[in-house]
Write a protein that holds these residues in place. Structure first.
Motif, PDB file in Angstrom:
ATOM      1  N   LEU A  14       0.836  -1.203   0.000  1.00  0.00           N
ATOM      2  CA  LEU A  14       0.000   0.000   0.000  1.00  0.00           C
ATOM      3  C   LEU A  14       0.867   1.248   0.000  1.00  0.00           C
ATOM      4  O   LEU A  14       1.403   1.645   1.032  1.00  0.00           O
ATOM      5  N   ALA A  15       0.994   1.883  -1.150  1.00  0.00           N
ATOM      6  CA  ALA A  15       1.692   3.169  -1.236  1.00  0.00           C
ATOM      7  C   ALA A  15       0.742   4.279  -0.820  1.00  0.00           C
ATOM      8  O   ALA A  15      -0.476   4.175  -1.025  1.00  0.00           O
ATOM      9  N   GLU A  16       1.292   5.342  -0.217  1.00  0.00           N
ATOM     10  CA  GLU A  16       0.480   6.492   0.192  1.00  0.00           C
ATOM     11  C   GLU A  16      -0.331   7.026  -0.995  1.00  0.00           C
ATOM     12  O   GLU A  16       0.244   7.383  -2.036  1.00  0.00           O
ATOM     13  N   GLN A  17      -1.653   7.044  -0.838  1.00  0.00           N
ATOM     14  CA  GLN A  17      -2.585   7.527  -1.867  1.00  0.00           C
ATOM     15  C   GLN A  17      -2.349   6.828  -3.221  1.00  0.00           C
ATOM     16  O   GLN A  17      -2.538   7.422  -4.283  1.00  0.00           O
ATOM     17  N   GLY A  18      -1.973   5.579  -3.127  1.00  0.00           N
ATOM     18  CA  GLY A  18      -1.706   4.790  -4.318  1.00  0.00           C
ATOM     19  C   GLY A  18      -2.778   3.729  -4.547  1.00  0.00           C
ATOM     20  O   GLY A  18      -3.893   3.804  -4.019  1.00  0.00           O
ATOM     21  N   LYS A  19      -2.414   2.743  -5.305  1.00  0.00           N
ATOM     22  CA  LYS A  19      -3.351   1.676  -5.644  1.00  0.00           C
ATOM     23  C   LYS A  19      -3.771   0.901  -4.388  1.00  0.00           C
ATOM     24  O   LYS A  19      -2.960   0.700  -3.480  1.00  0.00           O
ATOM     25  N   GLY A  20      -5.019   0.483  -4.351  1.00  0.00           N
ATOM     26  CA  GLY A  20      -5.527  -0.270  -3.219  1.00  0.00           C
ATOM     27  C   GLY A  20      -5.447  -1.771  -3.448  1.00  0.00           C
ATOM     28  O   GLY A  20      -5.126  -2.235  -4.540  1.00  0.00           O
ATOM     29  N   VAL A  21      -5.740  -2.504  -2.376  1.00  0.00           N
ATOM     30  CA  VAL A  21      -5.782  -3.967  -2.432  1.00  0.00           C
ATOM     31  C   VAL A  21      -7.211  -4.416  -2.162  1.00  0.00           C
ATOM     32  O   VAL A  21      -7.812  -4.025  -1.152  1.00  0.00           O
ATOM     33  N   ARG A  22      -7.745  -5.196  -3.052  1.00  0.00           N
ATOM     34  CA  ARG A  22      -9.107  -5.732  -2.879  1.00  0.00           C
ATOM     35  C   ARG A  22      -9.060  -7.018  -2.059  1.00  0.00           C
ATOM     36  O   ARG A  22      -8.095  -7.769  -2.124  1.00  0.00           O
ATOM     37  N   PHE A  23     -10.120  -7.255  -1.284  1.00  0.00           N
ATOM     38  CA  PHE A  23     -10.255  -8.519  -0.583  1.00  0.00           C
ATOM     39  C   PHE A  23     -11.741  -8.806  -0.387  1.00  0.00           C
ATOM     40  O   PHE A  23     -12.586  -7.962  -0.685  1.00  0.00           O
ATOM     41  N   GLU A  24     -12.050  -9.988   0.051  1.00  0.00           N
ATOM     42  CA  GLU A  24     -13.437 -10.391   0.291  1.00  0.00           C
ATOM     43  C   GLU A  24     -13.630 -10.640   1.777  1.00  0.00           C
ATOM     44  O   GLU A  24     -12.702 -11.056   2.465  1.00  0.00           O
ATOM     45  N   LEU A  25     -14.823 -10.392   2.277  1.00  0.00           N
ATOM     46  CA  LEU A  25     -15.141 -10.733   3.656  1.00  0.00           C
ATOM     47  C   LEU A  25     -16.564 -11.278   3.731  1.00  0.00           C
ATOM     48  O   LEU A  25     -17.388 -11.009   2.846  1.00  0.00           O
ATOM     49  N   GLU A  26     -16.800 -12.036   4.787  1.00  0.00           N
ATOM     50  CA  GLU A  26     -18.132 -12.594   5.018  1.00  0.00           C
ATOM     51  C   GLU A  26     -18.948 -11.580   5.806  1.00  0.00           C
ATOM     52  O   GLU A  26     -18.518 -11.128   6.874  1.00  0.00           O
ATOM     53  N   ARG A  27     -20.085 -11.198   5.295  1.00  0.00           N
ATOM     54  CA  ARG A  27     -20.950 -10.226   5.978  1.00  0.00           C
ATOM     55  C   ARG A  27     -22.385 -10.562   5.641  1.00  0.00           C
ATOM     56  O   ARG A  27     -22.712 -10.788   4.488  1.00  0.00           O
ATOM     57  N   HIS A  28     -23.237 -10.605   6.651  1.00  0.00           N
ATOM     58  CA  HIS A  28     -24.638 -10.979   6.459  1.00  0.00           C
ATOM     59  C   HIS A  28     -24.733 -12.325   5.739  1.00  0.00           C
ATOM     60  O   HIS A  28     -25.588 -12.517   4.872  1.00  0.00           O
ATOM     61  N   GLY A  29     -23.820 -13.229   6.058  1.00  0.00           N
ATOM     62  CA  GLY A  29     -23.885 -14.585   5.532  1.00  0.00           C
ATOM     63  C   GLY A  29     -23.454 -14.741   4.084  1.00  0.00           C
ATOM     64  O   GLY A  29     -23.701 -15.779   3.478  1.00  0.00           O
ATOM     65  N   ARG A  30     -22.843 -13.710   3.519  1.00  0.00           N
ATOM     66  CA  ARG A  30     -22.359 -13.854   2.139  1.00  0.00           C
ATOM     67  C   ARG A  30     -21.047 -13.095   1.965  1.00  0.00           C
ATOM     68  O   ARG A  30     -20.702 -12.211   2.758  1.00  0.00           O
TER      69      ARG A  30
END
Ligand code: FES
Length: 121
Positions: A14-30
């Motif tokens: 993660l560079a300052e104000q640079g490209k982000g990293v996507r990820f998935e999380l479980e929320r409300h059962g999905r």
């Protein structure tokens, strides 16, 4: 309740104000898409869901900042969000901000704090 931490990425990803990293999380059962960026030298994570219409913000994977690199932008209609808080600062989000997620940086890695996440549901 013991805190559970889930590894998201290396801090160096993660560079300052640079490209982000996507990820998935479980929320409300999905599974739901989320992302983390760095702003003011801290990792900031949000659900990848616009406040206008619940679509993902990035058309080009990981590109969440606008051209000024000061705001997060939804590429569908251009809603702008503050990268520290996810608050709507302009456009069609009309006051509806991003949903923040608790993250911590430690020993060169960025972790999602899962119990706090459960409290936000
Ligand atoms: S869907 Fe994001 S601004 Fe309209």
């Amino acid at each position: 309740m013991a805190e559970r931490e889930r590894l998201i990425c290396a801090a160096g990803d993660l560079a300052e104000q640079g490209k982000g990293v996507r990820f998935e999380l479980e929320r409300h059962g999905r599974s739901q898409p989320a992302f983390v960026i760095r702003f003011d030298d801290m990792p900031r994570a949000f659900l990848n869901q616009c406040g206008h219409v619940p679509v993902e913000l990035d058309w080009q994977e990981g590109e969440f900042f606008d051209v000024s690199r000061h705001y997060l932008i939804c590429t569908t209609h251009g809603a702008l969000y503050h990268p520290a808080t996810g608050a709507c600062v302009g456009g069609r989000c009309a006051g509806r901000g991003l949903i923040p997620l608790p993250v911590v940086e430690r020993n060169g890695h960025v972790y999602l704090l899962e119990p706090a996440l459960m409290e936000n549901q």
